[in-house]
Every structure is written in C-alpha cells, then in structure tokens.
Design an enzyme around this catalytic site. Structure first.
Site, PDB file in Angstrom:
ATOM      1  N   THR A  24       0.808  -1.236   0.000  1.00 52.73           N
ATOM      2  CA  THR A  24       0.000   0.000   0.000  1.00 52.73           C
ATOM      3  C   THR A  24       0.840   1.286   0.000  1.00 52.73           C
ATOM      4  O   THR A  24       0.299   2.375   0.243  1.00 52.73           O
ATOM      5  CB  THR A  24      -0.943   0.043   1.229  1.00 52.73           C
ATOM      6  N   TRP A  25       2.130   1.190  -0.260  1.00 58.32           N
ATOM      7  CA  TRP A  25       2.965   2.397  -0.278  1.00 58.32           C
ATOM      8  C   TRP A  25       2.507   3.279  -1.445  1.00 58.32           C
ATOM      9  O   TRP A  25       2.458   2.791  -2.583  1.00 58.32           O
ATOM     10  CB  TRP A  25       4.438   1.995  -0.426  1.00 58.32           C
ATOM     11  N   ASP A  51      -0.301  -5.282   3.469  1.00 59.83           N
ATOM     12  CA  ASP A  51       0.847  -4.655   4.124  1.00 59.83           C
ATOM     13  C   ASP A  51       0.706  -3.137   4.088  1.00 59.83           C
ATOM     14  O   ASP A  51       0.512  -2.552   3.026  1.00 59.83           O
ATOM     15  CB  ASP A  51       2.139  -5.041   3.377  1.00 59.83           C
ATOM     16  N   TYR A  56       3.293   5.402   5.451  1.00 59.93           N
ATOM     17  CA  TYR A  56       2.721   5.577   4.116  1.00 59.93           C
ATOM     18  C   TYR A  56       1.654   6.680   4.120  1.00 59.93           C
ATOM     19  O   TYR A  56       0.587   6.537   4.722  1.00 59.93           O
ATOM     20  CB  TYR A  56       2.134   4.260   3.595  1.00 59.93           C
ATOM     21  N   GLN A 166      10.800  -8.408   6.415  1.00 59.28           N
ATOM     22  CA  GLN A 166      10.314  -7.889   5.123  1.00 59.28           C
ATOM     23  C   GLN A 166      11.472  -7.169   4.438  1.00 59.28           C
ATOM     24  O   GLN A 166      12.057  -6.247   5.009  1.00 59.28           O
ATOM     25  CB  GLN A 166       9.134  -6.944   5.357  1.00 59.28           C
ATOM     26  N   TYR A 194       9.490  -7.232  -0.677  1.00 59.44           N
ATOM     27  CA  TYR A 194       8.749  -6.028  -1.086  1.00 59.44           C
ATOM     28  C   TYR A 194       9.253  -5.500  -2.431  1.00 59.44           C
ATOM     29  O   TYR A 194      10.302  -5.923  -2.923  1.00 59.44           O
ATOM     30  CB  TYR A 194       8.750  -4.970   0.013  1.00 59.44           C
TER      31      TYR A 194
HETATM   32  N1  LIG Z   1       9.433  -2.559   4.358  1.00 60.73           N
HETATM   33  C1  LIG Z   1       9.858  -1.657   3.514  1.00 60.73           C
HETATM   34  O1  LIG Z   1      10.850  -0.942   3.746  1.00 60.73           O
HETATM   35  C2  LIG Z   1       9.144  -1.496   2.200  1.00 60.73           C
HETATM   36  C3  LIG Z   1       9.727  -0.735   1.174  1.00 60.73           C
HETATM   37  C4  LIG Z   1       9.046  -0.660  -0.044  1.00 60.73           C
HETATM   38  C5  LIG Z   1       7.835  -1.292  -0.207  1.00 60.73           C
HETATM   39  N2  LIG Z   1       7.253  -1.986   0.822  1.00 60.73           N
HETATM   40  C6  LIG Z   1       5.940  -2.658   0.681  1.00 60.73           C
HETATM   41  O2  LIG Z   1       5.955  -3.421  -0.522  1.00 60.73           O
HETATM   42  C7  LIG Z   1       4.880  -2.984  -1.354  1.00 60.73           C
HETATM   43  C8  LIG Z   1       5.199  -3.173  -2.820  1.00 60.73           C
HETATM   44  O3  LIG Z   1       6.319  -2.431  -3.219  1.00 60.73           O
HETATM   45  P1  LIG Z   1       6.251  -1.045  -4.039  1.00 60.73           P
HETATM   46  O4  LIG Z   1       4.961  -0.368  -3.782  1.00 60.73           O
HETATM   47  O5  LIG Z   1       7.497  -0.340  -3.706  1.00 60.73           O
HETATM   48  O6  LIG Z   1       6.369  -1.437  -5.542  1.00 60.73           O
HETATM   49  P2  LIG Z   1       5.900  -2.618  -6.530  1.00 60.73           P
HETATM   50  O7  LIG Z   1       4.823  -3.419  -5.931  1.00 60.73           O
HETATM   51  O8  LIG Z   1       7.143  -3.273  -6.972  1.00 60.73           O
HETATM   52  O9  LIG Z   1       5.368  -1.773  -7.760  1.00 60.73           O
HETATM   53  C9  LIG Z   1       4.228  -0.963  -7.672  1.00 60.73           C
HETATM   54  C10 LIG Z   1       4.016  -0.386  -9.053  1.00 60.73           C
HETATM   55  O10 LIG Z   1       3.632  -1.441  -9.942  1.00 60.73           O
HETATM   56  C11 LIG Z   1       2.421  -1.088 -10.586  1.00 60.73           C
HETATM   57  N3  LIG Z   1       1.638  -2.298 -10.801  1.00 60.73           N
HETATM   58  C12 LIG Z   1       1.154  -3.148  -9.874  1.00 60.73           C
HETATM   59  N4  LIG Z   1       0.501  -4.161 -10.455  1.00 60.73           N
HETATM   60  C13 LIG Z   1       0.572  -3.945 -11.792  1.00 60.73           C
HETATM   61  C14 LIG Z   1       0.081  -4.643 -12.911  1.00 60.73           C
HETATM   62  N5  LIG Z   1      -0.560  -5.800 -12.768  1.00 60.73           N
HETATM   63  N6  LIG Z   1       0.326  -4.116 -14.156  1.00 60.73           N
HETATM   64  C15 LIG Z   1       1.025  -2.962 -14.293  1.00 60.73           C
HETATM   65  N7  LIG Z   1       1.517  -2.243 -13.262  1.00 60.73           N
HETATM   66  C16 LIG Z   1       1.289  -2.751 -12.008  1.00 60.73           C
HETATM   67  C17 LIG Z   1       1.717  -0.143  -9.647  1.00 60.73           C
HETATM   68  O11 LIG Z   1       0.848   0.661 -10.389  1.00 60.73           O
HETATM   69  P3  LIG Z   1      -0.613   1.117  -9.850  1.00 60.73           P
HETATM   70  O12 LIG Z   1      -0.416   1.642  -8.474  1.00 60.73           O
HETATM   71  O13 LIG Z   1      -1.017   2.118 -10.867  1.00 60.73           O
HETATM   72  O14 LIG Z   1      -1.503  -0.105  -9.874  1.00 60.73           O
HETATM   73  C18 LIG Z   1       2.892   0.631  -9.077  1.00 60.73           C
HETATM   74  O15 LIG Z   1       3.286   1.662  -9.957  1.00 60.73           O
HETATM   75  C19 LIG Z   1       4.681  -1.531  -0.924  1.00 60.73           C
HETATM   76  O16 LIG Z   1       3.489  -0.985  -1.410  1.00 60.73           O
HETATM   77  C20 LIG Z   1       4.798  -1.657   0.567  1.00 60.73           C
HETATM   78  O17 LIG Z   1       3.603  -2.155   1.128  1.00 60.73           O
HETATM   79  C21 LIG Z   1       7.919  -2.132   2.020  1.00 60.73           C
END
Ligand SMILES: NC(=O)c1ccc[n+]([C@@H]2O[C@H](COP(=O)([O-])OP(=O)(O)OC[C@H]3O[C@@H](n4cnc5c(N)ncnc54)[C@H](OP(=O)(O)O)[C@@H]3O)[C@@H](O)[C@H]2O)c1
Length: 285
Positions: A24-25, A51, A56, A166, A194
């Site tokens: 959900t970031w 998550d 966020y 994570q 992540y």
């Molecule tokens: N613990 C930590 O330090 C940490 C750090 C980073 C992330 N996280 C967690 O991990 C999660 C995921 O990582 P992230 O948000 O960095 O990036 P990600 O999931 O690698 O990528 C998100 C991007 O992918 C796009 N996307 C998702 N599904 C898609 C699909 N089926 N087709 C095309 N584009 C798609 C999304 O677009 P749309 O939004 O337009 O759908 C968004 O732009 C976070 O949201 C957070 O909850 C944790």
C-alpha cells in the site's frame, strides 16, 4: 476466498498466509474509490495479506486500508509497521494504537519495525511483546534487517519470536538470496519480499530478461508480471506484496496465485536475472 491462491506457513505460528499479498505504499496518491476497490478486489481473489505502515502517506494509506477491510476484518492478515524513530518502548505502543485507530481494527496480525534505527532493539521487542499480551498484535517481525540484525533480535527474543523479515526482493535485486533468505529459512522466519515489480521499474518487453518473461508467460496464457511474482514465491518461506491501485492490476497480480512454473522455466528466469555477488550491506528502498 480464492481456492486458487497458494498459501505458505508464515513464520513460527505457521499460520497459512497467501503467498501473494497487497502492498500500500503511495496508494493514497490514487483516487480513493479506485484504491479501496483495488484492495477489495484483491481480497476477493485471495490476496488477503495486506501490508501497510504508519509512514505511508503519514497514515493516509492505513485509513484507506481501514475502509477497504471494513466488514471483512476476519478475512485479512493485516500487517503494519512502526517507524524506527518511534520505536522506543512507549513510542512503539503509542504508534501501534494510532495505527489501530486509523485501520479501525482491534488488532494487527503482525507488527513490524520498519527498519533498524537508534532505539535499542530490546525496547522495541519488549513493546511488541507487551502489545501481544494485550491482544493488540498477534505476532511481530522486522523489516530491512541483515543477518547481524536478525542475530541480535534472535538473541533478545529467542526462537519463535520473530515472525518475518520484510526485505527488498525482485528479479533485478536478489541480494537476499545470499544470506538473509537462508538465515530466515534456517530459523523459521517468513521472508516477505517487497517491491516485487522494482517499485515501478519492471523489465520492459524489449529487454533480454523481459523477453524471457514474455515467452514463459505466453506458454501459460499468463502475463510477465504473473511469471515474475511466481518466481518470487517459488520457495515456501517466501511471500510477496505487490502494490496495485487499480482493480485491474490487483486482479492480474492475484492471477499469479495458482501459476505453476517448471524447474526449467525457473532456471531460465534465474539465468536471465542473475542474483549477482553478495552485497556489502543489505539493499533497501
Ligand atoms: N518494508 C519496507 O521498507 C518497504 C519498502 C518498499 C515497499 N514496501 C511494501 O511493498 C509494497 C510493494 O512495493 P512497491 O509499492 O514499492 O512497488 P511494486 O509493488 O514493486 O510496484 C508498484 C508499481 O507497480 C504497478 N503495478 C502493480 N501491479 C501492476 C500490474 N498488474 N500491471 C502494471 N503495473 C502494475 C503499480 O501501479 P498502480 O499503483 O497504478 O496499480 C505501481 O506503480 C509496498 O506498497 C509496501 O507495502 C515495504
């Protein structure tokens, strides 16, 4: 609940949790109704691990999650995180209570320290244990911890304390495979990857690796992103949490839940996205 979503035992409690969940970031930057609909569609399709974090959108993402899970809390494996600067004993308790209020829930399934910080880990873990006793969290874990940090936490908490770590994990960033993932597997700690799509840097169709993903996807009537997600949860200790802010993206991601890749396909992906050398320090976003 989708019968097609693969589940893995999550950490020492061995609770069955979907291998593919929802991040959900930055979800608060999307149109609110679309963001809520995306999360609900994901839940409908079995991506019940959600998550989030106090960080966020300064709590705005938690409020959106609260709206998405209203009336269906029991379906959800809900995870949030305390910021390191809040992770003193009293600060952790107060941060958790604020998260619970924004999420409109009585408890978290797992509460994480977002990354290692200046407050002594003993204090944070002591607060986690207090929250557990109070029924406000069911389990706790860590995030962005390298092996030294995990060892320190293990010494403080003992085996069975740490539910998960994570960490950054996608096709172009496989550093955890050198030491952190083997450590998690040896100690019964779930490894939650992540940014599975590289936080918006997914291999394009014209890149060599992207072509491999496309070919494998075609053979399964799947998409390259679904193939990538499957690769990232190919071991029982692994989970992944793609973030989507549209129902279409959520549905595509959930479609990876029952995709089966052959050993030969896994080997092709492994060769197309080499894991590289062991890093000096654990990469994080
Ligand atoms: N613990 C930590 O330090 C940490 C750090 C980073 C992330 N996280 C967690 O991990 C999660 C995921 O990582 P992230 O948000 O960095 O990036 P990600 O999931 O690698 O990528 C998100 C991007 O992918 C796009 N996307 C998702 N599904 C898609 C699909 N089926 N087709 C095309 N584009 C798609 C999304 O677009 P749309 O939004 O337009 O759908 C968004 O732009 C976070 O949201 C957070 O909850 C944790």
């Amino acid at each position: 609940m989708s019968a097609r979503m693969e589940r893995h035992h999550f950490g020492p409690a061995r609770r069955a949790v979907p291998a593919i969940g929802q991040g959900t970031w930055y979800i608060e930057t999307a149109q609110r109704t679309a963001a809520v609909a995306a999360l609900r569609r994901g839940l409908d399709l079995g991506m019940t691990h959600i998550d989030t974090a106090e960080m966020y959108g300064n709590g705005a993402a938690e409020q959106i999650v609260g709206e998405a899970i209203a009336g269906r809390r029991d379906e959800v494996f809900l995870v949030s995180k305390v910021l390191p600067q809040h992770a003193s004993r009293s600060g952790t308790i107060s941060a958790c209570e604020k998260s619970l209020a924004r999420l409109k829930t009585e408890y978290l399934d797992c509460y994480l320290l977002h990354w290692p910080g200046a407050h002594p880990l003993e204090q944070t873990i002591s607060a986690f244990e207090q929250l557990k006793r109070a029924g406000k969290i069911r389990a706790w874990g860590l995030s962005n911890f390298d092996v030294d940090g995990l060892e320190e936490a293990l010494t403080i908490a003992g085996r069975g304390g740490i539910a998960c770590n994570q960490v950054l994990y996608h096709l172009q960033e496989r550093a955890i495979e050198h030491a952190v993932l083997p450590w998690c597997e040896a100690h019964g700690v779930a490894a939650v990857g992540y940014s599975p799509f590289g936080h918006g840097d997914f291999p394009g169709p014209r890149s060599a690796g992207g072509r491999v993903l496309q070919e494998i996807a075609k053979a399964h009537a799947a998409t390259p992103r679904q193939v990538a997600l499957r690769f990232l949860v190919r071991q029982r200790s692994l989970f992944t949490i793609p973030k989507a802010s549209s129902a279409e993206h959520a549905a595509e991601n959930a479609g990876a839940g029952d995709l089966q890749l052959s050993d030969a396909e896994i080997a092709r992906i492994d060769a197309a996205f080499p894991r590289g050398r062991a890093p000096r320090s654990l990469p994080m976003l």
